[in-house]
Write an enzyme that holds these catalytic residues in place. Structure first.
Site, mmCIF file in Angstrom:
data_model
loop_
_atom_site.group_PDB
_atom_site.id
_atom_site.type_symbol
_atom_site.label_atom_id
_atom_site.label_comp_id
_atom_site.label_asym_id
_atom_site.label_seq_id
_atom_site.Cartn_x
_atom_site.Cartn_y
_atom_site.Cartn_z
ATOM 1 N N GLU A 36 0.867 -1.164 0.000
ATOM 2 C CA GLU A 36 0.000 0.000 0.000
ATOM 3 C C GLU A 36 0.914 1.227 0.000
ATOM 4 O O GLU A 36 1.829 1.310 0.821
ATOM 5 C CB GLU A 36 -0.890 0.003 1.255
ATOM 6 N N ARG A 260 5.351 -13.009 9.498
ATOM 7 C CA ARG A 260 5.986 -11.728 9.213
ATOM 8 C C ARG A 260 7.321 -11.629 9.932
ATOM 9 O O ARG A 260 7.571 -12.348 10.895
ATOM 10 C CB ARG A 260 5.078 -10.568 9.606
ATOM 11 N N LYS A 270 4.488 0.918 8.882
ATOM 12 C CA LYS A 270 4.596 2.208 8.210
ATOM 13 C C LYS A 270 3.923 3.289 9.033
ATOM 14 O O LYS A 270 4.417 4.415 9.103
ATOM 15 C CB LYS A 270 3.950 2.116 6.820
HETATM 16 P P1 ATP Z 1 2.602 -1.845 7.463
HETATM 17 O O1 ATP Z 1 1.773 -2.136 8.667
HETATM 18 O O2 ATP Z 1 4.020 -1.596 7.780
HETATM 19 O O3 ATP Z 1 1.997 -0.801 6.586
HETATM 20 P P2 ATP Z 1 1.491 -3.731 5.719
HETATM 21 O O4 ATP Z 1 1.477 -5.220 5.776
HETATM 22 O O5 ATP Z 1 0.228 -3.022 5.937
HETATM 23 O O6 ATP Z 1 2.611 -3.223 6.669
HETATM 24 P P3 ATP Z 1 1.676 -3.469 2.918
HETATM 25 O O7 ATP Z 1 2.170 -2.314 2.146
HETATM 26 O O8 ATP Z 1 0.245 -3.786 2.859
HETATM 27 O O9 ATP Z 1 2.139 -3.217 4.393
HETATM 28 O O10 ATP Z 1 2.552 -4.760 2.626
HETATM 29 C C1 ATP Z 1 2.972 -5.230 1.383
HETATM 30 C C2 ATP Z 1 3.396 -6.648 1.551
HETATM 31 O O11 ATP Z 1 4.472 -6.747 2.461
HETATM 32 C C3 ATP Z 1 2.260 -7.498 2.100
HETATM 33 O O12 ATP Z 1 2.160 -8.668 1.354
HETATM 34 C C4 ATP Z 1 2.676 -7.765 3.512
HETATM 35 O O13 ATP Z 1 2.192 -8.990 3.954
HETATM 36 C C5 ATP Z 1 4.192 -7.728 3.435
HETATM 37 N N1 ATP Z 1 4.767 -7.341 4.729
HETATM 38 C C6 ATP Z 1 4.513 -6.233 5.437
HETATM 39 N N2 ATP Z 1 5.164 -6.243 6.617
HETATM 40 C C7 ATP Z 1 5.864 -7.397 6.646
HETATM 41 C C8 ATP Z 1 6.738 -8.006 7.600
HETATM 42 N N3 ATP Z 1 7.026 -7.415 8.763
HETATM 43 N N4 ATP Z 1 7.269 -9.208 7.291
HETATM 44 C C9 ATP Z 1 6.995 -9.802 6.119
HETATM 45 N N5 ATP Z 1 6.184 -9.296 5.183
HETATM 46 C C10 ATP Z 1 5.621 -8.101 5.435
HETATM 47 MG MG MG Z 2 -1.264 -2.048 5.305
#
Ligand code: ATP
Ligand code: MG
Length: 559
Positions: A36, A260, A270
């Site tokens: 995102e 994760r 983020k």
């Molecule tokens: P954040 O909470 O930091 O925004 P998110 O999962 O909402 O993390 P996205 O931009 O939706 O962030 O994530 C893109 C991809 O990265 C998704 O497939 C997510 O599962 C993966 N991802 C995010 N954080 C992690 C992590 N800590 N370890 C492994 N994969 C991750």
């Molecule tokens: Mg997210």
């Protein structure tokens, strides 16, 4: 499958290998990385990137980059651009670039199809009423009073939602599934909400935006993703992921979940990282203490060390906490092989060699990397006045102190033996300089009479030194497990007050004026350093410490 794949596959790669063997999707492998664009990528994303792009590479498949841009209020083109830069820097490239927002018209059509099939309805309850009606794990939900609206009424209301007739929150579109389902996610989940918000790509075209669960799986299906890999939190969403695809009768993507990455001393969200940026606690998303990809890059991490780290930690279904030291060691291991050695004195103490002729200087040969002969040698200027580290001198030294002390002899790296003859102090008793004598017979570090010294210290010629700033970084969070930080504003209490120490007037050997950002250098005995890409000028390189030579936290906490 290429040779660089480990013979023991992780469980996701095993699934992919089995699917290929079974001829599923004709043996085709298509993955995607779906960030995102609401912030910069962090090291957790690197794990997902290495997995998705890695699988495509290893199995002769393809990996798309898809921006999951369904939340206009939090998203921005700045993030879209930085995410692409960071993926490329990590060493990967996508086959197709997509935006979930490009699918808004199709998603809308499909939502109308679901309404026509009696599988979706417009709910006019408030957010609170909807939440209350959902029930709990032990109490079934209650049906919305609007659940029995006719298809015509639903189509009309949904079209008017899209046309902008209603305020935010007035109505939502929900799937009609089962309010008593044991899967909470199946209790009439939301498909659309009204948001009169400007979108960074679609502008003001839309005022209804699809929910993650509705947009994600259908985007996967449109791109014919074979293996949709996400983190474990989404396991409970899988029944819904499958339900939409089933009801719409579209390409069957399948979702697989892995654990994760959580790292000690690192915030991995983020949203929280944005809070640090907005609060001015750090110098932007690329502050060298940030666990973002661009922060690690500015700090001096290499892409290959991050990829090796991701390979080492592997892919499982067990949520755990990985020690930051594992990442640091991956970098140390690489830089020990690749980084050239230089001398720098961070906390200088002047040394005058009283028996070295005034006005004279010479060049000494120094090896650039003892681990790699091909890196050759360089010449380091030496003269009557030098700087050594304050720490390398003790006035009342215990017997086991093998560095410099009154009357004792030490070796200067690549140079001579010197002996401390006199300690000069100011009126307050602070040591201002040392008067030493050097032994001209010991050039290159050996005495012809076989006399030994135990210690070797680094130094820089005072006349030739670059005078500059060096920043020492440490963990941003003193707290080891970020999960221990309570939600709310308390993260400030968890910050490490010594995460940045800026040292002025450090003395560097003159060859360091040619160092460029991205080039890792070992300052002998001190650690690995890199030129800061933002604070430096050609005349005045400012250095960041990337990582110490050894792990000091493990020692601290085990004392
Ligand atoms: P954040 O909470 O930091 O925004 P998110 O999962 O909402 O993390 P996205 O931009 O939706 O962030 O994530 C893109 C991809 O990265 C998704 O497939 C997510 O599962 C993966 N991802 C995010 N954080 C992690 C992590 N800590 N370890 C492994 N994969 C991750
Ligand atoms: Mg997210």
């Amino acid at each position: 499958m290429s040779d660089d794949t480990e013979s023991k596959l992780d469980f996701i790669r095993q699934i992919v290998a089995d699917d290929i063997a079974a001829g599923t999707h004709g043996g085709r492998v298509q993955t995607r990385f779906p960030p995102e664009p609401n912030g910069y990528l962090h090291i957790g994303h690197a794990k997902s990137i290495c997995l998705n792009f890695g699988i495509a590479k290893e199995f002769g498949g393809k990996c798309n980059l898809r921006f999951d841009d369904t939340n206009p209020q939090k998203e921005d083109v700045e993030y879209v651009e930085s995410i692409q830069e960071d993926i490329r820097w990590l060493g990967f490239d996508w086959d197709e670039l997509h935006f979930a927002s490009d699918y808004f018209p199709q998603l809308y059509e499909w939502a109308c199809d679901l309404i026509r099939k009696g599988l979706a309805y417009v709910d006019s309850q408030t957010t609170e009423e909807i939440r209350a009606g959902r029930g709990t794990a032990t109490v079934p939900g209650t049906e919305s009073p609007y659940r029995s609206r006719t298809v015509e009424e639903n189509l009309d209301l949904f079209a008017r939602m899209k046309a902008g007739e209603f305020e935010d929150g007035a109505h939502v579109l929900r799937a009609k599934v089962d309010m008593a389902s044991p899967h909470l996610i199946m209790r009439d989940p939301l498909l659309y909400r009204i948001r009169h918000a400007h979108h960074h790509r679609t502008g003001d075209d839309w005022c209804i935006y699809p929910m993650y669960d509705y947009a994600h799986g259908q985007s996967d299906s449109l791109e014919e993703i074979t293996h949709s890999i996400c983190t474990l939190e989404f396991e409970t969403h899988r029944p819904l992921y499958d339900w939409f695809i089933e009801q719409l009768g579209i390409f069957k993507s399948r979702q697989y979940e892995f654990a994760r990455l959580n790292l000690t001393h690192c915030l991995m969200s983020k949203r929280k990282l944005l809070e640090l940026v907005n609060a001015g606690v750090v110098d932007g998303w690329d502050d060298p203490r940030m666990p973002t990809i661009c922060g690690f890059r500015r700090r001096g991490y290499t892409a290959s060390s991050i990829r090796s780290f991701c390979k080492e930690i592997g892919v499982t279904r067990f949520n755990g906490l990985t020690d930051m030291v594992v990442l640091e060691n991956s970098l140390r291991h690489e830089l020990n092989q690749t980084a050239e050695r230089r001398m720098a004195v961070l906390n200088p103490l002047k040394v005058v060699l009283t028996n070295y002729p005034e006005g004279q200087s010479e060049l000494l040969d120094a090896v650039n990397n003892p681990e790699d002969e091909s890196k050759g040698t360089r010449q380091v200027p030496f003269g009557r006045e030098l700087y050594i580290e304050r720490d390398d001198f003790l006035e009342d030294a215990p017997k086991k102190f093998f560095r410099l002390a009154p009357g004792r002899e030490v070796r200067l790296r690549w140079g001579y033996f010197i002996r401390c003859d006199e300690v000069i102090k100011d009126a307050d008793g602070n040591i201002t300089e040392l008067h030493c004598s050097y032994d001209p017979e010991t050039k290159g570090g050996h005495a012809p009479d076989g006399r030994k010294v135990k210690g070797t210290i680094h130094w820089v010629s005072a006349e030739h030194a670059i005078n500059t700033t060096v920043r020492l970084y440490d963990y941003l969070l003193a707290v080891e497990n970020p999960a221990d930080i309570p939600e709310g504003d308390n993260w400030r209490d968890a910050l490490n007050p010594e995460s940045l120490v800026e040292l002025q007037d450090c003395k560097l050997e003159p060859s360091l004026k040619d160092a460029v950002p991205g080039e890792a250098i070992q300052f002998e005995r001190l650690g690995y350093f890199v030129v800061d890409s933002k604070a430096s000028s050609p005349e005045q390189p400012v250095f960041n410490r990337t990582v110490t030579l050894k792990d000091s936290w493990t020692k601290k906490s085990s004392q």
